[in-house]
Enzyme design. Structure first.
Site, PDB file in Angstrom:
ATOM      1  N   ASP A   6       0.831  -1.204   0.000  1.00  0.00           N
ATOM      2  CA  ASP A   6       0.000   0.000   0.000  1.00  0.00           C
ATOM      3  C   ASP A   6       0.865   1.253   0.000  1.00  0.00           C
ATOM      4  O   ASP A   6       2.063   1.216   0.294  1.00  0.00           O
ATOM      5  CB  ASP A   6      -0.930   0.012   1.224  1.00  0.00           C
ATOM      6  CG  ASP A   6      -0.174  -0.053   2.545  1.00  0.00           C
ATOM      7  OD1 ASP A   6       0.786  -0.848   2.648  1.00  0.00           O
ATOM      8  OD2 ASP A   6      -0.519   0.696   3.476  1.00  0.00           O
ATOM      9  N   GLU A  39       0.022  -1.354   5.723  1.00  0.00           N
ATOM     10  CA  GLU A  39       1.082  -0.955   6.658  1.00  0.00           C
ATOM     11  C   GLU A  39       0.965   0.515   7.035  1.00  0.00           C
ATOM     12  O   GLU A  39       1.292   0.909   8.157  1.00  0.00           O
ATOM     13  CB  GLU A  39       2.451  -1.239   6.025  1.00  0.00           C
ATOM     14  CG  GLU A  39       3.640  -1.060   6.962  1.00  0.00           C
ATOM     15  CD  GLU A  39       4.236   0.341   6.944  1.00  0.00           C
ATOM     16  OE1 GLU A  39       5.126   0.634   7.762  1.00  0.00           O
ATOM     17  OE2 GLU A  39       3.800   1.167   6.097  1.00  0.00           O
ATOM     18  N   GLU A  47      12.112  -1.236   3.537  1.00  0.00           N
ATOM     19  CA  GLU A  47      11.734   0.176   3.655  1.00  0.00           C
ATOM     20  C   GLU A  47      12.908   1.062   3.205  1.00  0.00           C
ATOM     21  O   GLU A  47      14.069   0.653   3.295  1.00  0.00           O
ATOM     22  CB  GLU A  47      11.376   0.511   5.104  1.00  0.00           C
ATOM     23  CG  GLU A  47      10.110  -0.139   5.618  1.00  0.00           C
ATOM     24  CD  GLU A  47       8.843   0.613   5.240  1.00  0.00           C
ATOM     25  OE1 GLU A  47       8.937   1.603   4.477  1.00  0.00           O
ATOM     26  OE2 GLU A  47       7.761   0.202   5.704  1.00  0.00           O
TER      27      GLU A  47
END
Length: 382
Positions: A81, A143, A168
């Site tokens: 997302d 998330e 990330e």
């Protein structure tokens, strides 16, 4: 194994599939199209794929893809997302990959659809016949809001992998610690009445004054009790974020509501903190004879810290030449670490570019990250 599109084409495809996660229903979207695309690519590479619906009402899904057999192995994990975006503030279409100034621009380019393109590019360099332990690709939902996908991992059945990389954007630096976060609400219900006679009601705002004072005292206590020099802000923080109450100057305030967040450091328990806050609020409610409701705005994320002698962190430091660092933002790492999987947060792109217009991933971050992933795979799977 079928060849896949190149990295640029993969990123272009993923960015063209909107998957915004938002607490506001008018912006929130399903991530199914992204999951289906990743599943198709993984199957082309010989992975076995499992897709799990984690929120049927909002059509949110996780994917776990597995290549190879045997004990241990390596998880390459990311969320599918993105945050919402202000299209009018972008210089280009956020859902179209724009290649400019040695950067790939687009919503999710670094946070973090781009990671899947790099992970798959690294996997393509591996001969599946030589795998001694499996490679797992984990793709999660929501998330950016509730972490629904990460919370569902237990029911999905996390593999008993040795290690996990959460991609990330960290500018290719390994992250071995981050703070946790709680977001909480307090609602005080008093009794409205004419302001000329306070005895006609019970002012919820007056009670909230006591509550805020107590929270500020609690904040000072936490600062004295907890300290970690690994963080640029070494103490836990408690921020009084927003407050709403009353409806007119000449009416006794009948209801007042406060939202706040609390960012924890390793060694603190969210459950214990909530119990402590609830006890303090119960005392104020009893003293003031008012109703005080304490509730969660979302379930929260625990603080994360890799094991003190983490093999994965040591390897990441050796490969990158950077010592492991701590960051203030939260990730899905605690959910994997809770399953006794050695976990590090590390990826291409900078967190400074995330959650804002003209998000990008610099070209010079791409090849190094693919090479690092390839080295991680060799260490854990070959």
């Amino acid at each position: 194994m079928k060849p896949l599109p190149d990295i640029k084409q993969k990123m272009s495809t993923l960015l063209s599939l909107p998957s915004i996660s938002s607490t506001l229903a008018e912006y929130d979207m399903s991530n199914k199209s992204v999951i289906d695309q990743l599943a198709s690519w993984c199957e082309s590479l010989g992975f076995s794929v499992e897709i799990q619906c984690v929120d049927e009402a909002h059509k949110k899904y996780n994917m776990l893809a597995t290549l190879g057999k045997g004990p241990g192995g390596l998880i390459l994990s990311g969320h599918t997302d993105t945050v919402p975006c202000n299209i009018e503030k972008w210089q280009s279409d956020p859902f179209t990959l724009t290649d400019k100034d040695n950067r790939f621009y687009g919503l999710g380019s670094c946070d973090m659809k781009g990671f899947f393109a790099l992970a798959l590019a690294a996997v393509e360099k591996v001969d599946p016949a030589k795998l001694k332990s499996p490679i797992f690709i984990l793709a999660t939902a929501d998330e950016e809001t509730s972490m629904t996908g990460a919370r569902a991992l237990a029911s999905l059945g996390l593999p008993k992998a040795r290690a996990a990389i959460i991609g990330e954007p960290t500018s290719l630096k390994p992250i071995n610690m981050h703070k946790g976060i709680l977001m909480e609400g307090i609602k005080i219900t008093g009794q409205a009445g004419h302001s000329s006679d306070p005895s006609l009601g019970k002012n919820a705002m007056d009670v909230m004054h006591s509550v805020i004072g107590d929270l500020m005292s609690f904040r000072a206590e936490l600062k004295q009790q907890y300290h970690h020099t690994g963080f640029s802000m070494p103490n836990p923080t408690l921020n009084l974020g927003c407050i709403h109450g009353g409806d007119n100057p000449n009416r006794i305030c009948g209801q007042c509501e406060l939202h706040f967040d609390l960012r924890t450091i390793p060694g603190m328990s969210s459950q214990q903190l909530r119990v402590q806050i609830k006890d303090r609020l119960d005392r104020i409610a009893e003293q003031t004879q008012t109703q005080i409701e304490f509730y969660r705005l979302f379930d929260g994320v625990e603080a994360f810290a890799s094991g003190e002698h983490s093999e994965l962190v040591n390897l990441a430091e050796k490969l990158t030449g950077h010592g492991a660092q701590a960051v203030a933002f939260a990730t899905e790492a605690p959910f994997l670490a809770a399953a006794n999987i050695d976990t590090v947060v590390m990826g291409a792109g900078s967190i400074d570019q995330a959650h804002q217009p003209d998000e990008f991933m610099a070209h010079d971050q791409i090849e190094p990250m693919v090479n690092y992933i390839e080295q991680f795979i060799k260490h854990y799977c070959l």
